[in-house]
Design a protein around this motif. Structure first.
Motif, PDB file in Angstrom:
ATOM      1  N   SER A   1       0.825  -1.213   0.000  1.00 25.60           N
ATOM      2  CA  SER A   1       0.000   0.000   0.000  1.00 25.60           C
ATOM      3  C   SER A   1       0.863   1.269   0.000  1.00 25.60           C
ATOM      4  O   SER A   1       0.386   2.336  -0.387  1.00 25.60           O
ATOM      5  N   LEU A   2       2.118   1.157   0.408  1.00 25.49           N
ATOM      6  CA  LEU A   2       3.007   2.323   0.427  1.00 25.49           C
ATOM      7  C   LEU A   2       3.787   2.489  -0.875  1.00 25.49           C
ATOM      8  O   LEU A   2       4.509   3.476  -1.037  1.00 25.49           O
ATOM      9  N   LEU A   3       3.633   1.559  -1.800  1.00 26.79           N
ATOM     10  CA  LEU A   3       4.371   1.652  -3.062  1.00 26.79           C
ATOM     11  C   LEU A   3       3.967   2.876  -3.882  1.00 26.79           C
ATOM     12  O   LEU A   3       4.825   3.559  -4.447  1.00 26.79           O
ATOM     13  N   ALA A   4       2.671   3.171  -3.932  1.00 25.85           N
ATOM     14  CA  ALA A   4       2.206   4.328  -4.721  1.00 25.85           C
ATOM     15  C   ALA A   4       2.763   5.645  -4.159  1.00 25.85           C
ATOM     16  O   ALA A   4       3.341   6.434  -4.908  1.00 25.85           O
ATOM     17  N   PRO A   5       2.630   5.891  -2.836  1.00 21.38           N
ATOM     18  CA  PRO A   5       3.206   7.138  -2.323  1.00 21.38           C
ATOM     19  C   PRO A   5       4.727   7.203  -2.496  1.00 21.38           C
ATOM     20  O   PRO A   5       5.269   8.243  -2.868  1.00 21.38           O
ATOM     21  N   LEU A   6       5.384   6.095  -2.248  1.00 21.31           N
ATOM     22  CA  LEU A   6       6.841   6.080  -2.394  1.00 21.31           C
ATOM     23  C   LEU A   6       7.266   6.317  -3.840  1.00 21.31           C
ATOM     24  O   LEU A   6       8.244   7.027  -4.094  1.00 21.31           O
ATOM     25  N   SER A   7       6.538   5.740  -4.773  1.00 23.49           N
ATOM     26  CA  SER A   7       6.903   5.934  -6.177  1.00 23.49           C
ATOM     27  C   SER A   7       6.730   7.397  -6.590  1.00 23.49           C
ATOM     28  O   SER A   7       7.534   7.923  -7.355  1.00 23.49           O
ATOM     29  N   ARG A   8       5.706   8.061  -6.047  1.00 26.54           N
ATOM     30  CA  ARG A   8       5.523   9.484  -6.346  1.00 26.54           C
ATOM     31  C   ARG A   8       6.610  10.329  -5.685  1.00 26.54           C
ATOM     32  O   ARG A   8       7.146  11.254  -6.295  1.00 26.54           O
ATOM     33  N   ILE A   9       6.958  10.006  -4.453  1.00 27.10           N
ATOM     34  CA  ILE A   9       7.996  10.758  -3.728  1.00 27.10           C
ATOM     35  C   ILE A   9       9.343  10.615  -4.430  1.00 27.10           C
ATOM     36  O   ILE A   9      10.070  11.588  -4.615  1.00 27.10           O
ATOM     37  N   LEU A  10       9.658   9.393  -4.835  1.00 24.63           N
ATOM     38  CA  LEU A  10      10.967   9.117  -5.431  1.00 24.63           C
ATOM     39  C   LEU A  10      11.009   9.354  -6.938  1.00 24.63           C
ATOM     40  O   LEU A  10      12.089   9.372  -7.525  1.00 24.63           O
ATOM     41  N   GLY A  11       9.839   9.483  -7.555  1.00 21.19           N
ATOM     42  CA  GLY A  11       9.798   9.667  -9.002  1.00 21.19           C
ATOM     43  C   GLY A  11      10.182   8.404  -9.745  1.00 21.19           C
ATOM     44  O   GLY A  11      10.849   8.455 -10.771  1.00 21.19           O
ATOM     45  N   MET A  12       9.771   7.255  -9.209  1.00 21.16           N
ATOM     46  CA  MET A  12      10.075   5.955  -9.814  1.00 21.16           C
ATOM     47  C   MET A  12       8.777   5.213 -10.093  1.00 21.16           C
ATOM     48  O   MET A  12       7.790   5.394  -9.377  1.00 21.16           O
ATOM     49  N   ALA A  13       8.811   4.350 -11.090  1.00 16.98           N
ATOM     50  CA  ALA A  13       7.661   3.491 -11.362  1.00 16.98           C
ATOM     51  C   ALA A  13       7.525   2.472 -10.228  1.00 16.98           C
ATOM     52  O   ALA A  13       8.516   2.072  -9.618  1.00 16.98           O
ATOM     53  N   LYS A  14       6.279   2.066  -9.944  1.00 15.89           N
ATOM     54  CA  LYS A  14       6.042   1.083  -8.877  1.00 15.89           C
ATOM     55  C   LYS A  14       6.800  -0.226  -9.126  1.00 15.89           C
ATOM     56  O   LYS A  14       7.322  -0.820  -8.197  1.00 15.89           O
ATOM     57  N   GLU A  15       6.850  -0.632 -10.392  1.00 19.51           N
ATOM     58  CA  GLU A  15       7.539  -1.877 -10.741  1.00 19.51           C
ATOM     59  C   GLU A  15       9.029  -1.780 -10.406  1.00 19.51           C
ATOM     60  O   GLU A  15       9.622  -2.729  -9.904  1.00 19.51           O
ATOM     61  N   GLN A  16       9.613  -0.636 -10.701  1.00 15.03           N
ATOM     62  CA  GLN A  16      11.028  -0.427 -10.411  1.00 15.03           C
ATOM     63  C   GLN A  16      11.255  -0.412  -8.895  1.00 15.03           C
ATOM     64  O   GLN A  16      12.226  -0.992  -8.396  1.00 15.03           O
ATOM     65  N   LEU A  17      10.352   0.202  -8.172  1.00 13.61           N
ATOM     66  CA  LEU A  17      10.434   0.249  -6.718  1.00 13.61           C
ATOM     67  C   LEU A  17      10.298  -1.154  -6.115  1.00 13.61           C
ATOM     68  O   LEU A  17      10.999  -1.497  -5.159  1.00 13.61           O
ATOM     69  N   LEU A  18       9.420  -1.963  -6.690  1.00 12.32           N
ATOM     70  CA  LEU A  18       9.270  -3.350  -6.243  1.00 12.32           C
ATOM     71  C   LEU A  18      10.565  -4.133  -6.431  1.00 12.32           C
ATOM     72  O   LEU A  18      10.945  -4.927  -5.575  1.00 12.32           O
ATOM     73  N   LYS A  19      11.227  -3.913  -7.564  1.00 13.16           N
ATOM     74  CA  LYS A  19      12.497  -4.594  -7.817  1.00 13.16           C
ATOM     75  C   LYS A  19      13.549  -4.192  -6.791  1.00 13.16           C
ATOM     76  O   LYS A  19      14.333  -5.021  -6.359  1.00 13.16           O
ATOM     77  N   VAL A  20      13.544  -2.926  -6.407  1.00 14.26           N
ATOM     78  CA  VAL A  20      14.500  -2.473  -5.397  1.00 14.26           C
ATOM     79  C   VAL A  20      14.152  -3.090  -4.044  1.00 14.26           C
ATOM     80  O   VAL A  20      15.021  -3.607  -3.349  1.00 14.26           O
TER      81      VAL A  20
END
Length: 165
Positions: free
Chosen positions: A136-155
């Motif tokens: 549930s925090l992937l969407a806010p984090l992706s907006r904060i970091l300017g990254m796609a959710k998929e890329q954030l998941l990989k990290v």
């Protein structure tokens, strides 16, 4: 097509000087003089830092009365924890810290910034503490970091190649 005008795959430049480089008396390669000094300086600095770390770990183990045979293990542990994490919550925390620096915000200002994207200060602190977080925090984090959710998941979860090894 004439074969005489085609460039050859193999060639040499007899005018380019190279100097030999040695490690503990053994020839390890050749460098152009422009690069040799910097490379050797860097490698020697690395050796000095490695020796200093070994001395510090040995002193630490001796002071606590531990087994000095575990110096190399302790050195590896310190090196591993000092490397920039590539995966997991710690990697996300580093990305957040980088983003804060990029925006030139104080800790309090960055917490407010994240809160506007629906990442509460408590959730932010939990990430900094290395605690796992849910999707549930992937969407806010992706907006904060300017990254796609998929890329954030990989990290967060590690790349597929990483999990196979």
């Amino acid at each position: 097509m004439s074969l005489r005008n085609e460039p050859l795959d193999w060639h040499f430049e007899s005018n380019d000087p190279y100097i030999p480089v040695y490690h503990q008396g053994d020839l390890v390669g050749f460098f152009k003089p422009d690069y040799a000094n910097e490379v050797i300086k860097f490698l020697n600095e690395q050796e000095i830092l490695k020796k200093a770390l070994k001395m510090a770990c040995t002193d630490l183990i001796q002071k606590i009365g531990g087994d000095t045979n575990k110096v190399n293990y302790l050195m590896e542990k310190y090196v591993k924890t000092s490397e920039r994490p590539k995966h997991g919550t710690r990697a996300i925390a580093v990305l957040l810290h980088d983003r804060q620096k990029e925006l030139d915000l104080s800790n309090q200002e960055f917490a407010k910034f994240c809160d506007t994207f629906k990442l509460s200060p408590t959730e932010l602190n939990n990430i900094y503490a290395g605690e796992a977080f849910d999707d549930s925090l992937l969407a806010p984090l992706s907006r904060i970091l300017g990254m796609a959710k998929e890329q954030l998941l990989k990290v967060r979860d590690g790349s597929e190649e990483q999990s196979k090894t």
